[in-house]
Design a protein around this motif. Structure first.
Motif, PDB file in Angstrom:
ATOM      1  N   ARG A 138      -0.798  10.675  -6.261  1.00  0.00           N
ATOM      2  CA  ARG A 138      -2.234  10.415  -6.236  1.00  0.00           C
ATOM      3  C   ARG A 138      -3.025  11.643  -6.676  1.00  0.00           C
ATOM      4  O   ARG A 138      -3.963  11.554  -7.472  1.00  0.00           O
ATOM      5  CB  ARG A 138      -2.656   9.988  -4.817  1.00  0.00           C
ATOM      6  N   ALA A 139      -2.620  12.820  -6.189  1.00  0.00           N
ATOM      7  CA  ALA A 139      -3.333  14.055  -6.529  1.00  0.00           C
ATOM      8  C   ALA A 139      -3.266  14.353  -8.026  1.00  0.00           C
ATOM      9  O   ALA A 139      -4.228  14.857  -8.619  1.00  0.00           O
ATOM     10  CB  ALA A 139      -2.755  15.225  -5.732  1.00  0.00           C
ATOM     11  N   GLN A 140      -2.135  14.021  -8.653  1.00  0.00           N
ATOM     12  CA  GLN A 140      -1.969  14.288 -10.086  1.00  0.00           C
ATOM     13  C   GLN A 140      -2.420  13.130 -10.973  1.00  0.00           C
ATOM     14  O   GLN A 140      -2.288  13.196 -12.193  1.00  0.00           O
ATOM     15  CB  GLN A 140      -0.503  14.622 -10.364  1.00  0.00           C
ATOM     16  N   GLY A 141      -2.926  12.070 -10.364  1.00  0.00           N
ATOM     17  CA  GLY A 141      -3.423  10.939 -11.153  1.00  0.00           C
ATOM     18  C   GLY A 141      -2.331  10.191 -11.884  1.00  0.00           C
ATOM     19  O   GLY A 141      -2.534   9.684 -12.987  1.00  0.00           O
ATOM     20  N   LEU A 142      -1.149  10.084 -11.270  1.00  0.00           N
ATOM     21  CA  LEU A 142      -0.007   9.435 -11.926  1.00  0.00           C
ATOM     22  C   LEU A 142       0.168   7.968 -11.543  1.00  0.00           C
ATOM     23  O   LEU A 142       0.861   7.233 -12.241  1.00  0.00           O
ATOM     24  CB  LEU A 142       1.281  10.197 -11.592  1.00  0.00           C
ATOM     25  N   ALA A 143      -0.445   7.552 -10.434  1.00  0.00           N
ATOM     26  CA  ALA A 143      -0.284   6.172  -9.967  1.00  0.00           C
ATOM     27  C   ALA A 143      -1.612   5.634  -9.461  1.00  0.00           C
ATOM     28  O   ALA A 143      -2.513   6.394  -9.092  1.00  0.00           O
ATOM     29  CB  ALA A 143       0.772   6.104  -8.859  1.00  0.00           C
ATOM     30  N   PHE A 144      -1.726   4.320  -9.449  1.00  0.00           N
ATOM     31  CA  PHE A 144      -2.914   3.646  -8.934  1.00  0.00           C
ATOM     32  C   PHE A 144      -2.745   3.363  -7.447  1.00  0.00           C
ATOM     33  O   PHE A 144      -1.649   3.021  -6.993  1.00  0.00           O
ATOM     34  CB  PHE A 144      -3.143   2.317  -9.667  1.00  0.00           C
ATOM     35  N   PHE A 145      -3.868   3.466  -6.710  1.00  0.00           N
ATOM     36  CA  PHE A 145      -3.838   3.234  -5.272  1.00  0.00           C
ATOM     37  C   PHE A 145      -4.944   2.275  -4.850  1.00  0.00           C
ATOM     38  O   PHE A 145      -6.008   2.225  -5.468  1.00  0.00           O
ATOM     39  CB  PHE A 145      -3.980   4.558  -4.507  1.00  0.00           C
ATOM     40  N   ARG A 146      -4.658   1.524  -3.803  1.00  0.00           N
ATOM     41  CA  ARG A 146      -5.648   0.634  -3.197  1.00  0.00           C
ATOM     42  C   ARG A 146      -6.119   1.286  -1.903  1.00  0.00           C
ATOM     43  O   ARG A 146      -5.306   1.704  -1.077  1.00  0.00           O
ATOM     44  CB  ARG A 146      -5.037  -0.736  -2.932  1.00  0.00           C
ATOM     45  N   TYR A 147      -7.433   1.347  -1.725  1.00  0.00           N
ATOM     46  CA  TYR A 147      -8.007   2.030  -0.568  1.00  0.00           C
ATOM     47  C   TYR A 147      -8.489   1.029   0.479  1.00  0.00           C
ATOM     48  O   TYR A 147      -8.916  -0.077   0.156  1.00  0.00           O
ATOM     49  CB  TYR A 147      -9.172   2.920  -1.001  1.00  0.00           C
ATOM     50  N   ALA A 148      -8.425   1.458   1.745  1.00  0.00           N
ATOM     51  CA  ALA A 148      -8.907   0.634   2.848  1.00  0.00           C
ATOM     52  C   ALA A 148      -9.488   1.553   3.916  1.00  0.00           C
ATOM     53  O   ALA A 148      -9.065   2.710   4.048  1.00  0.00           O
ATOM     54  CB  ALA A 148      -7.764  -0.201   3.432  1.00  0.00           C
ATOM     55  N   PRO A 149     -10.464   1.069   4.695  1.00  0.00           N
ATOM     56  CA  PRO A 149     -11.013   1.903   5.772  1.00  0.00           C
ATOM     57  C   PRO A 149      -9.974   2.139   6.853  1.00  0.00           C
ATOM     58  O   PRO A 149      -9.184   1.249   7.181  1.00  0.00           O
ATOM     59  CB  PRO A 149     -12.196   1.067   6.298  1.00  0.00           C
ATOM     60  N   GLY A 150      -9.952   3.352   7.391  1.00  0.00           N
ATOM     61  CA  GLY A 150      -9.048   3.688   8.478  1.00  0.00           C
ATOM     62  C   GLY A 150      -9.804   3.813   9.784  1.00  0.00           C
ATOM     63  O   GLY A 150     -10.456   2.866  10.223  1.00  0.00           O
TER      64      GLY A 150
END
Length: 464
Positions: A349-361
């Motif tokens: 994620r830090a290097q922008g290599l993969a896509f992520f889905r975000y959710a509230p914690g």
């Protein structure tokens, strides 16, 4: 329910279940494979409680053991365009363009699949669909004859086409119509064991290229494989060999990783099925094209991540191609090269290599007003989970096809990709899979931040 339109996701679920049952009946070895995968997945869940929790959280638990995709091959632009209309009834749309000719397979392809995450969670079934490139058939006479043979066949029943027209006119199908549609659509994908040509014509095309024979010489685009997901690809590969199902020699895709990426696949090799040929001599023979496949999916990679993956794979194939007698060398080289690819979520994620889905914690840890995404993640106010890769890898698809075509499917082809011609045949543009993942990432971040009552400047840059 009689007058209401049946949701496309529901029609796709019914179709997927019917297709699965049909294929299990037609290919008993596939049914044996499903038993093996079920055992492997049960053992994997039993020893990894965290995996089960993660699957339940991401809607993946309910999809264990559910077929993810099938594959077909068609011969004419009109057939491809007809399939686009048929699959639209089930909420499946063309995503991605794949040119398999560099690997010696004379087709180009797309994947008809659901696009929205909610639809994928309800039923992930999709069809990888290839169109023959007749210009890549060796010999002018064979090319001309192939087009003549294909022009005489009709792969859809009249009633199926009529139901598609009703769908297009009314914007949906009623319950009885939806059930009838599935029944009629299955005829397109059924194996009949009968060729439309004589044994001599079939043999000529088989020698030219086994895949060409599979497309040209039969009444329609019989489903050539179905694919089950597994939770442990390497254990499944080993079990297939131990049970005598004759798997291909390598698992296609990236090497085993702590953090899975993209797509890993294997299959048992195509079975020999009896065929009755046309002609007065009632000749009989056999045809090999249909097999069973297993897949394991990981995170979708960004353009930057995909460029790194493609480079490392190309270097591996150049240094140690997976030839007979050199499989161990290929596996070792693949592992060595991919040590350069980060193997944990934070680095990807830090290097922008993969896509992520975000959710509230934990909302209590979110500061009201403006906030930094990295701080929110570190404090647990925001959660990032990888977006699963829902598409395909040209090199892997070609590798699977080649292993089920015999040596005749490994010859080199000289051809340029022709996306424009493919889309013209299709009757529409194919969707860009990278844009779909980027949109999902950006939308999920915006929703999560809104739920936390936070505005972040990084939200605008989430879709890479």
């Amino acid at each position: 329910m009689t007058d209401a339109h049946v949701p496309a996701d529901t029609i796709r679920s019914i179709f997927s279940a019917a297709m699965t049952q049909m294929y299990r009946d037609e290919v008993p070895r596939y049914l044996e494979m499903t038993r093996i995968v079920g055992e492997i997945d049960g053992e994997t869940l039993a020893r990894d409680a965290a995996l089960e929790a993660r699957l339940r959280r991401s809607h993946g638990y309910d999809l264990i053991g559910v077929e993810r995709h099938g594959a077909i091959r068609v011969g004419r632009p009109e057939e491809l365009a007809g399939l686009r209309r048929l699959f639209a009834v089930m909420g499946m749309y063309p995503v991605g363009y794949y040119d398999l000719s560099p690997a010696g397979v004379p087709v180009h392809s797309t994947c008809f699949r659901p696009i929205e995450a909610e639809s994928l969670n309800r039923c992930p079934f999709r069809i990888f669909t290839s169109l023959l490139r007749p210009e890549l058939i060796e010999g002018e006479d064979l090319r001309r004859e192939a087009q003549e043979i294909l022009s005489r066949r009709r792969i859809f029943t009249p009633r199926c086409l009529h139901l598609v027209e009703i769908f297009e006119t009314n914007g949906g199908l009623g319950e009885a119509q939806a059930i009838e549609f599935v029944h009629e659509a299955l005829h397109t994908f059924r194996w009949r064991g009968e060729a439309t040509v004589t044994a001599g014509v079939y043999e000529a095309y088989r020698k030219a290229h086994p895949l060409v024979a599979d497309v040209v010489c039969f009444p329609g685009p019989h489903i050539n494989h179905l694919t089950l997901p597994t939770l442990d690809m390497d254990a499944a590969q080993k079990a297939l060999a131990e049970r005598g199902l004759d798997p291909k020699s390598i698992v296609e895709g990236p090497p085993p990783r702590a953090f899975p990426i993209l797509l890993r696949q294997t299959s048992f090799k195509a079975i020999a099925e009896p065929v009755r040929f046309a002609g007065r001599d009632d000749a009989r023979g056999e045809h090999r094209a249909r097999f069973g496949e297993i897949e394991q999916r990981g995170a979708a990679l960004t353009a930057k991540g995909r460029a790194l993956y493609d480079r490392l794979l190309a270097e591996t194939l150049a240094a140690a191609p997976p030839r007979e007698g050199a499989i161990a060398d290929y596996k070792a080289e693949l592992k060595r090269r991919f040590a350069a690819f980060p193997d944990d979520a934070a680095a990807l994620r830090a290097q922008g290599l993969a896509f992520f889905r975000y959710a509230p914690g934990d909302k209590q840890r979110a500061n009201s007003g403006r906030g930094d995404v990295e701080t929110l993640l570190r404090d647990g106010a925001l959660i990032a989970e990888p977006i699963t890769y829902e598409d395909f890898l040209p090199v892997s698809a070609a590798g699977i096809f080649q292993s089920n075509l015999g040596e005749g499917g490994r010859r080199a082809l000289s051809a340029e990709a022709n996306r424009e011609a493919f889309e013209h045949a299709l009757g529409t543009k194919v969707a860009d899979e990278m844009a779909i993942y980027a949109h999902e990432e950006k939308r999920s971040l915006e929703r999560a931040l809104a739920a936390l009552g936070v505005i972040s400047p990084m939200a605008e840059n989430a879709g890479r």
